[in-house]
Motif scaffolding. Structure first.
Motif, short mmCIF file in Angstrom:
data_model
loop_
_atom_site.label_atom_id
_atom_site.label_comp_id
_atom_site.label_asym_id
_atom_site.label_seq_id
_atom_site.Cartn_x
_atom_site.Cartn_y
_atom_site.Cartn_z
N THR A 119 1.99 -11.72 5.31
CA THR A 119 0.64 -11.20 4.91
C THR A 119 -0.34 -11.19 6.60
O THR A 119 -1.13 -9.97 6.84
N ILE A 120 -0.29 -12.17 6.99
CA ILE A 120 -0.88 -12.23 8.41
C ILE A 120 -0.52 -11.36 9.45
O ILE A 120 -1.36 -10.48 10.19
N GLU A 121 0.95 -11.43 9.67
CA GLU A 121 1.30 -10.63 10.30
C GLU A 121 1.02 -8.92 10.12
O GLU A 121 0.79 -8.02 11.27
N LEU A 122 1.16 -8.75 9.22
CA LEU A 122 0.86 -7.29 8.62
C LEU A 122 -0.58 -6.91 8.95
O LEU A 122 -0.99 -5.92 9.24
N ALA A 123 -1.59 -7.95 8.51
CA ALA A 123 -2.91 -7.71 8.88
C ALA A 123 -3.17 -7.49 10.17
O ALA A 123 -4.08 -6.70 10.80
N ALA A 132 -1.47 -2.52 -0.68
CA ALA A 132 -1.06 -3.43 -1.79
C ALA A 132 -0.39 -4.80 -1.27
O ALA A 132 -0.77 -5.80 -1.77
N ALA A 133 0.33 -4.76 -0.37
CA ALA A 133 0.91 -6.17 0.22
C ALA A 133 -0.11 -6.90 0.80
O ALA A 133 -0.32 -8.21 0.47
N LEU A 134 -1.16 -6.34 1.44
CA LEU A 134 -2.21 -7.11 1.85
C LEU A 134 -3.44 -7.84 0.91
O LEU A 134 -3.60 -8.93 0.66
N ILE A 135 -3.27 -6.90 -0.12
CA ILE A 135 -4.60 -7.21 -1.36
C ILE A 135 -4.07 -8.41 -2.01
O ILE A 135 -4.27 -9.43 -2.47
N LEU A 192 -3.63 -11.84 -0.01
CA LEU A 192 -5.06 -12.54 0.17
C LEU A 192 -5.38 -13.04 -1.11
O LEU A 192 -6.50 -13.91 -1.09
N GLN A 193 -4.52 -13.10 -2.11
CA GLN A 193 -5.10 -13.76 -3.46
C GLN A 193 -4.59 -15.20 -3.41
O GLN A 193 -5.16 -15.85 -4.15
#
Length: 461
Positions: free
Chosen positions: A227-231, A264-267, A270-271
């Motif tokens: 998630t962090i890498e994608l963000a 979608a992957a980031l949302i 981040l949960q």
């Protein structure tokens, strides 16, 4: 104003109701709609000086007006007292546009009891309201003129925007009026275009793949890193895009730069609150602007049954805005986060701190330490000098022994039993998971997410 010395402070003296009416957008930084606004005045050598401001939405039910007036007055006075200065007087504003078939004068008369409630509640706190104005349909009325003829029955016209002495002083000082709160919120609301259906399908698909991995300890850290890498990838993409002056067009451009699958992957990622806390570390320097744009874009992608998921990106947007000094967007984003999930602790803590006028540097400092600690923990270990040299001859960098820290920024909350803690790691929770497979979409009532954000006074103190 001042004497012309650019090094000296500049002052503007407001003497009439018309000047006070023209000042309200510059005092708040936006044009209020359907709002009760209180502005504190502090005595400075016999002259009033503007202090804290507080705003609430006008309750539609008149039975709630006294409670709203009490909440606003007490919140502003107590917030000022925490800063060490009790207000000497108040100025009150009631701002509402006419509905179908209404006139500005009818609005003024209908809201007169609310103005009286404000005067009574402030009077009970020994802070008199010296002026109460109704602004509607391009005109204003004073509730304090006492029938002396200062306000014609049809109201006095507001000045042309940007032509008052306050507007001139604000322009000189670089203060901008940012339109209305409705326009600001529109940047954070879920999409209502044809792309919303595509985004909902992407969220359903990502839920089936990611949620089982997030709730398993063995894969949770891997999902967090992904998630962090994608963000970070999306932030670099946003930062490289040419600037766009118009806010609406800039948001549309950012939406085009973020695919439905990426959003979608980031949302969903981040949960996980520890992942969210790592993302909160992008709050200053060159990282802040693209991070804020990303959080806004993700909030707009929380469509359909995924509305509650917006609490995470909205809280991050509010935090970055507050860290950057934009308290207006910060309060709005954090209030919207609480509307999406009233129990979202991180949003509640930040919203309270922002409204109380606390300095965000204490939170920034903590997140910097967290980031440094993580960098030290994940740095590769030095295997020692080559060639068989004595390791003692090449001392390793000093690694200070640090006291263990809780994994989340929510450490400030009182510890509760595991069965009552929010988050994905709560065994047996009845709280909805971050997403569900498409075959069983989320069924949490959307009415909860629609609670009025105006229940929280803004900018108190």
């Amino acid at each position: 104003m001042g004497d012309g010395d650019t090094a000296a402070p500049h002052h503007v003296t407001l003497r009439t109701p018309a000047e006070l009416a023209d000042a309200i957008p510059y005092l708040l930084g936006y044009r209020p709609e359907d709002s009760i606004v209180l502005v504190a005045l502090h005595d400075r050598g016999g002259r009033g000086r503007f202090g804290g401001r507080a705003r609430l939405g006008i309750p539609p039910n008149p039975d709630d007006w006294r409670a709203a007036a009490r909440q606003l007055a007490q919140g502003l006075v107590r917030g000022s007292e925490r800063r060490g200065t009790r207000p000497a007087q108040m100025v009150a504003y009631l701002c509402q546009e006419p509905g179908d078939g209404e006139t500005g004068r009818e609005i003024m008369e209908r809201l007169r009891p609310l103005a009286q409630r404000l005067r009574e509640e402030c009077g009970d706190l020994d802070v008199p309201v010296i002026e109460a104005l109704c602004i509607s349909d391009g005109r204003f009325w004073s509730y304090c003129c006492g029938g002396k003829g200062c306000c014609p029955p049809e109201g006095a016209p507001m000045g042309l925007p940007g032509t008052s002495v306050v507007a001139a002083a604000a322009t000189y000082a670089g203060i901008q009026v940012r339109g209305t709160l409705r326009e600001l919120r529109a940047r954070l609301l879920p999409l209502e275009t044809g792309a919303a259906l595509e985004q909902e399908v992407a969220l359903d698909t990502a839920s089936m793949a990611l949620v089982p991995r997030i709730v398993e300890d063995g894969n949770r850290a891997i999902v967090a890193d992904e998630t962090i890498e994608l963000a970070e990838l999306i932030m670099r993409r946003l930062a490289a895009a040419p600037p766009v002056a118009d806010a609406l067009e800039a948001d549309r451009r950012d939406d085009r730069l973020l695919s439905a699958d990426e959003a979608a992957a980031l949302i969903l990622g981040l949960q996980d609150r520890t992942t969210r806390d790592r993302a909160a570390q992008w709050m200053e320097g060159d990282e802040a602007a693209p991070a804020l744009r990303l959080w806004r874009a993700l909030a707009r992608r929380c469509v359909g049954p995924y509305g509650e998921h917006a609490a995470a990106p909205l809280t991050l947007a509010g935090w970055v805005a507050w860290s950057a000094g934009d308290e207006l967007e910060a309060r709005e984003a954090l209030a919207m986060a609480l509307g999406a999930d009233p129990g979202y602790l991180f949003a509640r803590l930040l919203h309270q701190a922002c409204n109380e006028g606390l300095d965000p540097e204490s939170v920034r400092s903590f997140l910097r330490d967290e980031r440094q600690d993580r960098a030290e923990r994940t740095a590769p270990e030095d295997d020692g000098p080559e060639g068989g040299e004595d390791p003692q001859s090449c001392p390793r960098p000093d690694r200070r022994r640090r006291r263990p820290r809780p994994a989340s920024s929510e450490r400030a909350a009182p510890q509760r039993p595991a069965s009552q803690r929010p988050g994905l790691d709560r065994p047996g929770s009845d709280r909805p998971t971050p997403g569900r497979p498409a075959a069983r979409p989320r069924t949490r009532p959307l009415g909860k997410a629609a609670r009025r954000r105006d229940n929280c006074p803004e900018g108190t103190g």
